[in-house]
Design an enzyme around this catalytic site. Structure first.
Site, PDB file in Angstrom:
ATOM      1  N   LYS A 105     102.700  63.386   4.350  1.00 54.87           N
ATOM      2  CA  LYS A 105     101.925  64.298   3.504  1.00 54.87           C
ATOM      3  C   LYS A 105     102.672  65.609   3.259  1.00 54.87           C
ATOM      4  CE  LYS A 105      97.312  66.085   2.727  1.00 54.87           C
ATOM      5  NZ  LYS A 105      95.902  66.088   3.139  1.00 54.87           N
TER       6      LYS A 105
ATOM      7  N   MET B 296      90.277  22.593  -0.195  1.00 51.67           N
ATOM      8  CA  MET B 296      91.533  22.080   0.344  1.00 51.67           C
ATOM      9  C   MET B 296      91.433  21.845   1.849  1.00 51.67           C
ATOM     10  SD  MET B 296      94.353  20.930  -0.578  1.00 51.67           S
ATOM     11  CE  MET B 296      95.261  21.504  -2.002  1.00 51.67           C
TER      12      MET B 296
ATOM     13  N   GLU C 240      92.285  48.050  -1.373  1.00 51.03           N
ATOM     14  CA  GLU C 240      93.733  48.124  -1.576  1.00 51.03           C
ATOM     15  C   GLU C 240      94.356  46.743  -1.800  1.00 51.03           C
ATOM     16  OE1 GLU C 240      92.093  49.780   0.773  1.00 51.03           O
ATOM     17  OE2 GLU C 240      92.648  51.909   0.618  1.00 51.03           O
TER      18      GLU C 240
ATOM     19  N   PHE D 117      95.254  60.845  13.275  1.00 55.09           N
ATOM     20  CA  PHE D 117      94.212  60.224  12.456  1.00 55.09           C
ATOM     21  C   PHE D 117      94.852  59.481  11.276  1.00 55.09           C
ATOM     22  CE2 PHE D 117      91.131  60.591   8.868  1.00 55.09           C
ATOM     23  CZ  PHE D 117      90.211  59.660   9.356  1.00 55.09           C
ATOM     24  N   GLN D 118      94.484  58.238  11.112  1.00 56.77           N
ATOM     25  CA  GLN D 118      94.994  57.369  10.041  1.00 56.77           C
ATOM     26  C   GLN D 118      96.510  57.229  10.067  1.00 56.77           C
ATOM     27  OE1 GLN D 118      92.965  58.512   6.350  1.00 56.77           O
ATOM     28  NE2 GLN D 118      91.372  57.023   6.906  1.00 56.77           N
TER      29      GLN D 118
END
Ligand SMILES: Cc1ncc(C[n+]2csc(CCOP(=O)(O)OP(=O)(O)O)c2C)c(N)n1
Ligand SMILES: [Mg+2]
Length: 578
Positions: free
Chosen positions: A181, A490, A69, A131-132
């Site tokens: 959802k 760096m 993602e 869940f999630q």
């Protein structure tokens, strides 16, 4: 003003209105994206967002499947930066959503318009540690311009419309829509014809005339004016107006890192980038100026150096569409709230005679020619600056260049000269490693015909290199140039300069075979180790009609100069000559 009566307007509105249709929440989303002229979505599916992916499947709207993602959201950022349109990113709840947090924070600080849709567990499960489930409103509150959770399908069209409006108007930024959802599955009337009505959000676009007059007067009085041109000019699409104003008033211009390209880098009045690794001429112009006109920049600490030494002799004027930026870091005498394009148009019209800045311009010209950016190419070891200079020459300065974060980013900013806007894509404010390569993918999708070069560090590339899958799948011709110093360059530089050369966890004694990695994704790849092969390799890379990875081994110990060390001012630059 329209001469139509309210009643006539109503009739016209009713006639133009499409009859509202009944759609599912996910159907509404896709329909609304079409109405917002969204051509592409960057994303990754999962449980809570599956109804939306079903709709993507059915409608065939273009979707780029990232492999992480974070890749999707940085691609959306790169797209937004180059296309000048909002980037759209769709991910699932929980880990899908938390994986885009860095990109959202990145877009927020660099003012990039994004609309991010995160799936969420069903309404009845919110707050149950389902869940999630992750609280995306809470997590992204401080790093979004605005965020929404859709509580019913009826309000969804209005929310999408407001999200696009907020992301793209005033100071652009990321807007998140958290979509439970069940809401994406519920059905309701889809009506997208209402105008946005946000009394609490009314950005000032047209500046106050009195303030413009004050600024014009200050310019006429000034002996040593300088313009600090930031990314706000790019967001306002005001490069032409900046050019016109600079030509009219003959005021030298310095750029911020993110503003590069908003004014031609090869113009004689352009002094280069200012700040920690800026040019001597640009920094000294800020130091010696009697009038500093900041247009669309944040006075970031990497730009200002130590505040007590910043522009000690200058009256500060600041044009910004975000009033919160004015006076935030630097006391400002002439504030101008408004859009950079509108402000410049008014200034051009308002401005009287051109004052004589000949001595000032000449003194800066001397600094520019006496203290140019430099590097020493002594032996067969490739100097990274030389590599970037050659890429600049071979692409005739016309490529879209994206970078990651580190030394290669600063060298790219120094040695690639941008003459046009929206060719330069870099993570400025957050300094996000892992940004550059996926951002190049978004840039290439925004401009399929342009050459896109992703100049990237050997470390940063390893943070999001899985997105080579997208190049493979779409045969996207992005050119990946790894400026390979076998180190977190760096970090190594700072350890050398400020931590007694104790190179804690910054050197790579062992590295992956980047050529083989690219080949695993069917991408043409080459390794360049000696100077004599560099030029032909760049030519071969640019000539190839498809993606290429070039692993270029460069000097490990090279440092970025000049440099304003922490706690120092613009007049205390180090490494201004070989
Ligand atoms: C996500 C993230 N982690 C850590 C850092 C701190 N950091 C800044 S530059 C840098 C080194 C980058 O190394 P590389 O990608 O090889 O680029 P180089 O400096 O060598 O050109 C690191 C670790 C960062 N900017 N972003
Ligand atoms: Mg490196």
């Amino acid at each position: 003003m329209s001469t139509k009566t309210k009643k006539q307007e109503l009739v016209v509105n009713i006639e133009n209105k499409e009859a509202p249709k009944v759609l599912s929440g996910s159907g509404m989303l896709i329909e609304a994206l079409a109405k917002e002229n969204v051509e592409v979505i960057f994303g990754y599916p999962g449980g809570a967002i599956l109804p939306t992916y079903d709709e993507i499947y059915k409608t065939g709207i273009r979707h780029i499947l990232a492999r992480h993602e974070q890749g999707a959201i940085h691609a959306a950022e790169g797209y937004a930066r180059v296309a000048g349109k909002p980037g759209v990113c769709v991910v699932t709840s929980g880990p899908g959503a938390t994986n885009v947090v860095t990109g959202i924070a990145d877009a927020m600080i660099d003012s990039l318009p994004l609309v991010v849709i995160t799936g969420q567990v069903a309404k009845s499960l919110i707050g149950t540690d389902a869940f999630q489930e992750a609280d995306m409103l809470g997590i992204t509150m401080p790093i979004t311009k605005h965020n929404f959770q859709v509580r019913s399908v009826e309000e969804f069209p209005r929310i999408i419309k407001e999200a696009f409006h907020i992301a793209t108007t005033g100071r652009p930024g990321p807007v998140l829509i958290d979509l439970p959802k069940d809401v994406s599955q519920d059905s309701g009337l889809f009506d997208y014809s209402e105008d946005v009505h946000l009394p609490g959000y009314q950005p000032t676009i047209i500046p106050n005339r009195q303030q413009i007059r004050k600024l014009a007067e200050a310019v006429t009085q000034a002996k040593k004016p300088v313009i600090l041109a930031g990314a706000g000019i790019l967001h306002a699409k005001a490069s032409e107006q900046l050019y016109e104003y600079v030509e009219q008033q003959q005021i030298p211009v310095v750029n911020t890192l993110l503003g590069l390209g908003n004014f031609p880098g090869n113009h004689e009045l352009h002094l280069g980038m200012a700040g920690m690794h800026g040019t001597y001429a640009a920094n000294m112009a800020l130091h010696e100026a009697d009038l500093l006109i900041n247009i669309g920049a944040r006075f970031d600490d990497r730009l200002t150096g130590k505040l007590e030494f910043f522009a000690p002799n200058a009256t500060i004027a600041h044009i910004d569409v975000d009033p919160a930026e004015i006076g935030k870091n630097i006391e400002t005498k002439i504030p101008v709230v408004g859009d950079a394009k509108e402000a410049l148009k008014m200034l051009i019209a308002e401005q009287g005679e051109q004052a004589d800045h000949a001595d000032w311009k000449a003194s800066l010209q001397v600094k520019k020619t006496d203290f140019p950016l430099w590097y020493k190419q002594e032996d067969e070891t490739i100097k990274p600056q030389h590599l970037i200079e050659k890429i600049y020459q071979k692409t005739k300065g016309e490529a879209i260049v994206t970078t990651d974060v580190g030394q290669h980013q600063m060298w790219s900013a120094q040695f690639y000269k941008f003459d046009k806007p929206n060719r330069w894509v870099t993570s400025g404010g957050l300094g996000t490693m892992g940004f550059g390569f996926p951002a190049a993918i978004g840039a290439q999708i925004a401009e399929p015909q342009s050459t896109v070069v992703s100049i990237i560090g050997d470390a940063g590339f390893q943070m999001t290199l899985q997105e080579m899958s997208i190049l493979q799948e779409l045969n996207l011709p992005v050119k990946i140039v790894i400026v390979n110093n076998a180190s977190l360059g760096m970090v190594r530089q700072w350890q050398q300069l400020f931590h007694g050369e104790r190179y804690s966890n910054s050197l790579f004694p062992i590295q992956p075979d980047f050529v083989k990695l690219a080949e695993a994704y069917s991408i043409k790849a080459m390794k360049v180790e000696e100077l004599k092969d560099m030029e032909s390799a760049i030519e071969e890379m640019l000539a190839h009609d498809g993606p290429v990875l070039m692993d270029c081994r460069v000097a490990q110990e090279e440092n970025v100069y000049p440099m304003i060390c922490p706690g120092k001012g613009h007049h205390e630059m180090e490494g201004i000559r070989p």
